[in-house]
Every structure is written in C-alpha cells, then in structure tokens.
Scaffold this motif. Structure first.
Motif, PDB file in Angstrom:
ATOM      1  N   GLY A 394     -23.468 -19.154 -40.190  1.00 23.58           N
ATOM      2  CA  GLY A 394     -22.680 -20.360 -40.442  1.00 23.58           C
ATOM      3  C   GLY A 394     -21.504 -20.546 -39.508  1.00 23.58           C
ATOM      4  N   GLY A 395     -21.325 -19.632 -38.539  1.00 28.83           N
ATOM      5  CA  GLY A 395     -20.244 -19.775 -37.584  1.00 28.83           C
ATOM      6  C   GLY A 395     -18.923 -19.227 -38.102  1.00 28.83           C
ATOM      7  N   LEU A 396     -17.922 -19.298 -37.250  1.00 26.84           N
ATOM      8  CA  LEU A 396     -16.580 -18.855 -37.619  1.00 26.84           C
ATOM      9  C   LEU A 396     -15.858 -19.944 -38.410  1.00 26.84           C
ATOM     10  CD1 LEU A 396     -15.593 -17.250 -34.188  1.00 26.84           C
ATOM     11  CD2 LEU A 396     -16.173 -16.014 -36.297  1.00 26.84           C
ATOM     12  N   ASN A 397     -15.094 -19.506 -39.411  1.00 32.81           N
ATOM     13  CA  ASN A 397     -14.246 -20.413 -40.200  1.00 32.81           C
ATOM     14  C   ASN A 397     -14.996 -21.580 -40.843  1.00 32.81           C
ATOM     15  OD1 ASN A 397     -11.889 -18.901 -39.413  1.00 32.81           O
ATOM     16  ND2 ASN A 397     -11.976 -19.968 -37.441  1.00 32.81           N
ATOM     17  N   PRO A 398     -16.133 -21.337 -41.476  1.00 32.09           N
ATOM     18  CA  PRO A 398     -16.771 -22.435 -42.209  1.00 32.09           C
ATOM     19  C   PRO A 398     -15.967 -22.745 -43.469  1.00 32.09           C
ATOM     20  CG  PRO A 398     -17.894 -20.392 -42.703  1.00 32.09           C
ATOM     21  CD  PRO A 398     -16.860 -20.064 -41.646  1.00 32.09           C
ATOM     22  N   ARG A 399     -16.206 -23.892 -44.026  1.00 25.62           N
ATOM     23  CA  ARG A 399     -15.474 -24.274 -45.244  1.00 25.62           C
ATOM     24  C   ARG A 399     -15.746 -23.291 -46.381  1.00 25.62           C
ATOM     25  NH1 ARG A 399     -13.330 -29.002 -47.372  1.00 25.62           N
ATOM     26  NH2 ARG A 399     -11.976 -28.343 -49.065  1.00 25.62           N
ATOM     27  N   THR A 400     -17.016 -22.905 -46.560  1.00 27.22           N
ATOM     28  CA  THR A 400     -17.417 -21.958 -47.597  1.00 27.22           C
ATOM     29  C   THR A 400     -18.047 -20.752 -46.924  1.00 27.22           C
ATOM     30  OG1 THR A 400     -17.815 -23.785 -49.148  1.00 27.22           O
ATOM     31  CG2 THR A 400     -18.817 -21.661 -49.679  1.00 27.22           C
ATOM     32  N   SER A 401     -17.625 -19.539 -47.313  1.00 34.02           N
ATOM     33  CA  SER A 401     -18.056 -18.324 -46.597  1.00 34.02           C
ATOM     34  C   SER A 401     -19.538 -18.034 -46.779  1.00 34.02           C
ATOM     35  CB  SER A 401     -17.227 -17.127 -47.070  1.00 34.02           C
ATOM     36  OG  SER A 401     -15.858 -17.307 -46.771  1.00 34.02           O
ATOM     37  N   ILE A 402     -20.042 -18.219 -48.005  1.00 38.40           N
ATOM     38  CA  ILE A 402     -21.455 -17.979 -48.280  1.00 38.40           C
ATOM     39  C   ILE A 402     -22.000 -19.165 -49.074  1.00 38.40           C
ATOM     40  CG2 ILE A 402     -23.178 -16.490 -49.381  1.00 38.40           C
ATOM     41  CD1 ILE A 402     -21.200 -14.174 -49.148  1.00 38.40           C
ATOM     42  N   VAL A 403     -23.070 -19.759 -48.584  1.00 39.97           N
ATOM     43  CA  VAL A 403     -23.781 -20.806 -49.311  1.00 39.97           C
ATOM     44  C   VAL A 403     -25.165 -20.269 -49.634  1.00 39.97           C
ATOM     45  CG1 VAL A 403     -24.648 -23.162 -49.275  1.00 39.97           C
ATOM     46  CG2 VAL A 403     -22.521 -22.611 -48.067  1.00 39.97           C
ATOM     47  N   ILE A 404     -25.447 -20.063 -50.903  1.00 39.00           N
ATOM     48  CA  ILE A 404     -26.758 -19.569 -51.319  1.00 39.00           C
ATOM     49  C   ILE A 404     -27.715 -20.751 -51.323  1.00 39.00           C
ATOM     50  CG2 ILE A 404     -28.092 -18.428 -53.130  1.00 39.00           C
ATOM     51  CD1 ILE A 404     -25.500 -17.088 -54.040  1.00 39.00           C
ATOM     52  N   GLY A 405     -28.684 -20.743 -50.397  1.00 39.73           N
ATOM     53  CA  GLY A 405     -29.571 -21.880 -50.214  1.00 39.73           C
ATOM     54  C   GLY A 405     -30.795 -21.860 -51.109  1.00 39.73           C
ATOM     55  N   ALA A 406     -31.520 -22.970 -51.096  1.00 38.90           N
ATOM     56  CA  ALA A 406     -32.609 -23.195 -52.048  1.00 38.90           C
ATOM     57  C   ALA A 406     -33.708 -22.142 -51.968  1.00 38.90           C
ATOM     58  CB  ALA A 406     -33.200 -24.585 -51.831  1.00 38.90           C
ATOM     59  N   HIS A 407     -34.070 -21.700 -50.757  1.00 37.83           N
ATOM     60  CA  HIS A 407     -35.171 -20.735 -50.627  1.00 37.83           C
ATOM     61  C   HIS A 407     -34.870 -19.458 -51.401  1.00 37.83           C
ATOM     62  CE1 HIS A 407     -38.608 -18.706 -48.837  1.00 37.83           C
ATOM     63  NE2 HIS A 407     -37.819 -17.683 -48.516  1.00 37.83           N
ATOM     64  N   GLN A 408     -33.608 -19.084 -51.453  1.00 39.27           N
ATOM     65  CA  GLN A 408     -33.248 -17.824 -52.105  1.00 39.27           C
ATOM     66  C   GLN A 408     -33.391 -17.870 -53.628  1.00 39.27           C
ATOM     67  OE1 GLN A 408     -31.776 -18.432 -48.904  1.00 39.27           O
ATOM     68  NE2 GLN A 408     -33.204 -16.768 -48.480  1.00 39.27           N
ATOM     69  N   PHE A 409     -33.449 -19.063 -54.211  1.00 39.66           N
ATOM     70  CA  PHE A 409     -33.634 -19.081 -55.667  1.00 39.66           C
ATOM     71  C   PHE A 409     -34.853 -19.890 -56.110  1.00 39.66           C
ATOM     72  CE2 PHE A 409     -30.287 -22.189 -54.664  1.00 39.66           C
ATOM     73  CZ  PHE A 409     -30.672 -23.333 -55.342  1.00 39.66           C
TER      74      PHE A 409
END
Length: 452
Positions: A394-409
């Motif tokens: 997600g690059g440096l300094n994203p708004r949210t550090s971890i976004v759990i995406g759809a594939h993972q759930f």
C-alpha cells in the motif's frame, strides 16, 4: 333520513372498500406488527471481470430491479438518478427537515434544471462516493420504496417493502469503474442512513448484518437477526462465531466528507500478525488510529485483496517467503501483476482449504482471539500451476495501515453487530463442509408484505 338498518349495508360497503384500499398499496400488503420480519436476505454475486460483489434490490413505483456494488464501508445507498429514474413515490428531502438532520447533511440549496429526481429546489444533499475509484460528488437526498426478501435463516420468505428508504442520487459518471450493469452502490456503513440501520429501523429488528462473500460466484447478505443456515449440512453459522470489538475512526475515511465527520467504515483492533505462529515485526504505532484518522486496520469489500503499509508488507512477505522455503515443491516464480510473490504449485497437493502453505493468524485486541487464514484465502491462482500471495503493497503513509480485502474473507461469514460494536467471524466455512454459495435461495414466500 333513513334508518340505521337501511344505511348499515352502505356503511359496511364503504368500510370494506376503505379497508381493501388501505391494505393494498401498489400491489403490496401491509403487515401487522406480529408479522414484521426478523431478518432480510439479499443475494450476492461476484462479478468475474472486476471481482466486485454485487447485490440486487427493487426500488421505485413501479418497482425496478437494481444491481448494486456492495460497499461495506459506504455511508448509504446511492443510485444513478440521471438516467431513466421514474417513480411516483420519489420524495426529495426538504431543507431543514428531520430527514436532513438524520443524514447529518451540511448542504442545502436549489437545482434549476428540475424538478426531477436528483434535481429539486429547497433540498439537502449528501456526497455519494464511488469508493472503487475514490470519486465523489454532491447528490440530492431522497426517499423511495425499496423491496427485499425476508428470511427465517434457511430460505427467502415474504417480500417486504420499506416505503420511505433514504438514499442519495448519484450522477452517471460515478458508475465508472463499477461492474457492468450496476446502478450504484449499496452502503453498509455504520451510519443512520446506512442500509443496515435503515432496515433495522423500518422493521424494528437489531442493527446487525452478516456478510458471506462467495469465492466462486454466489454469496449472501443477511440483515437483522440470525440464524444463518447453509446447505448441505444445515449448519447454523451464528452459533460458532468468534468476537472482537469494532472501533470508530474519529475522522472520515471517505473520498469526500463534511468537516468533523467520523468514519463509517469498520475498523478492528489488530495487535499482531503471525506467520507459522511467529509474530511479524510491526511498528505498533501503525496499528493504532491517530488523532488525524491515520493508521489502524479496516475491512473492505471494494479492495479485492489485503493492502498493507510498506514496512508491514515487507516484514510480512519476508516472514511468509521464509516459511514457504520449507515447501521444496513450491519454488518461487516471477511476479504476476499485481502480485509480487508467486510460486509453482505443480507439486503441491490439493486440500479442501486450498494449497498447504504457512498459516497466517491475525491477532485481535485482547490477544486471545485470532483469525486464521488458510491457503484458499491467502493465495490466488493466476494461471495453471501458478499461485500468488494475495497481499499488496500500500505504499508509505497510506491513510489506513492495513486494509483486509475481500479475497481474505471469502467463504468466511462476518457478522457486524452495530448495536454492540463488535465483529463476529466464523473462519472458513469449508471446514464445516459448506461455503457461502450454499444458502438455499429457493423461496418459501406466500405473499408480499409492506410495513408502514
């Protein structure tokens, strides 16, 4: 003046006619309080070209079927009002009305190209947001009839209608980047005008919903109370959920927002990530939400895969590739965009939960609850005998550090209990001999009901 005995048949006829009219509005029947549904069910379909998860409702008078991209963190329902919006029950929200206050609208004004749906004088507006392309605009706040199916947790039941469901008019250009054929987005965010809260208010049930995304094609969305029953085993998934708190980000994370708004997305308190039960070294400050709304972990349906801030991504992928080295039959291959880490799966056995790879645990707030991800939710088969780790930088300094995406759930049921501010999760349903595609959509409906 005639006697009562003479007038009685006429009075009775008038009562019967009035009763018939009040009990049949636009072909719908009014429910009594006892017949209000306890839960609603909406079908989900995974669009093969975009990976977006699509649901369908019926809106307007006469009712029109609408396909909508599901946005877990979306503020409200928004639909394109520029093209072919025709309805006798469309009602714009007038400035300074209770509806504008409910939606926390900060904008009010006139539209001189109307009157028509999406353009009326003295109306308030919200900011419909295409969270896929991060595009937003201003749109008229309004109400209209919406029809969905009720459920007992096993099958769809009676169709019920909410005659004054709040939504926002979007513009046609907002549909860019969404799956073909959709008319807008179904916002499930924790907002008074989010679909879960609105349906809970309309039908007097709990502010709760459960999302079960199918990995292949079909899935299901429950709004209201359980049970959540899947075939062929008839297992009630609501009985075996793990729970962790939901957190509120004090700053909006939408593409655009009014000043001072909180985020309506669903944030969870991740404290650690483990690969093969070994903790990945992560700067703990990145896992917290700061006063500016940066950091933390959220869950998203519009992000197809989990996205991590660069330092977290590097630490996680280093740990994962080292753990993969114990699988000599799965050598690393060249990257396949958008994935960096890909492997030859020719000699890996096939299991019910995907390729046998290092287990990943997402550890939550009190460290006693963790969510285990198996091969099916971690790896993506990009072509024959090639699998890639479905996690992105997600690059440096994203708004949210971890976004759990759809594939993972996908094929995991997630229950969002807004009233209790907690997330319930099942882990993979495959271990229970079922998947999210196995809700029985064979209807048991006998009539159509309307709550007023």
């Amino acid at each position: 003046m005639g006697s009562f005995s003479t007038l009685f048949p006429q009075i009775l006829f008038v009562i019967v006619v009035l009763s018939s009219c009040s009990a049949n509005i636009h072909g719908q029947f009014i429910t009594s309080k006892a017949s209000r549904p306890k839960s609603l069910v909406l079908p989900l379909t995974k669009d093969p070209s975009t990976g977006q998860h699509i649901t369908e409702i019926r809106q307007r008078t006469p009712l029109v079927p609408l396909k909508l991209t599901v946005d877990l963190g979306g503020r409200s329902l928004w639909v394109d009002c520029d093209r072919n919006y025709v309805s006798s029950t469309y009602r714009p929200a007038r400035c300074r009305s209770a509806l504008c206050n409910l939606a926390n609208s900060r904008s009010c004004g006139d539209c001189f190209d109307g009157p028509k749906p999406g353009c009326n004088n003295d109306t308030c507006s919200l900011l419909p947001d295409n969270s896929v392309t991060k595009t937003s605009t201003s749109g008229e706040l309004a109400t209209d009839v919406v029809a969905v199916e009720s459920t007992d947790g096993k099958n769809p039941g009676d169709t019920v209608t909410a005659p004054r469901l709040v939504f926002t008019c979007g513009s046609t250009f907002l549909l860019e980047g969404l799956a073909n054929g959709v008319s807008g987005m179904a916002g499930l965010g924790r907002d008074p005008v989010g679909l879960p809260s609105q349906f809970a208010s309309a039908f007097s049930f709990s502010r709760r919903f459960a999302l079960c995304l199918g990995s292949s094609s079909k899935g299901v969305l429950f709004i209201g109370e359980g049970p959540y029953i899947f075939q062929p085993t008839g297992v009630d998934v609501s009985q075996n959920l793990h729970y962790t708190p939901l957190f509120i980000n004090p700053v909006s994370t939408a593409s655009s927002s009014f000043e001072g708004e909180k985020s309506v997305e669903y944030f969870v308190g991740v404290t650690a990530i483990k690969v093969s039960r070994e903790a990945v070294p992560i700067n703990p400050a990145l896992l917290q939400i700061d006063s500016q709304g940066n950091g933390g972990t959220k869950i998203s349906t519009v992000d197809g895969y989990t996205v991590m801030e660069t330092s977290i991504y590097r630490a996680f992928t280093n740990a994962f590739t080292k753990a993969m080295a114990v699988y000599p039959g799965a050598p690393r291959l060249a990257s396949v965009a958008p994935f960096e880490f890909c492997f030859d799966s020719t000699n890996l056995p096939v299991t019910r939960v995907g390729p046998p790879i290092p287990g990943v645990d997402i550890v939550f707030q009190d460290e006693t609850v963790s969510w285990t991800l198996f091969g099916a939710n971690l790896m993506v088969e990009v072509k024959k005998n090639v699998i890639c780790l479905g996690v992105l930088d997600g690059g440096l300094n994203p708004r949210t550090s971890i976004v759990i995406g759809a594939h993972q759930f996908e094929d995991n049921l997630l229950e969002f209990d807004i009233a209790r501010s907690r997330l319930g999760f099942s882990e993979t349903l495959i271990y229970r001999q079922t998947t999210c595609s196995n809700f029985n959509f064979t209807s048991t409906a006998s009539t159509t009901l309307q709550v007023v």
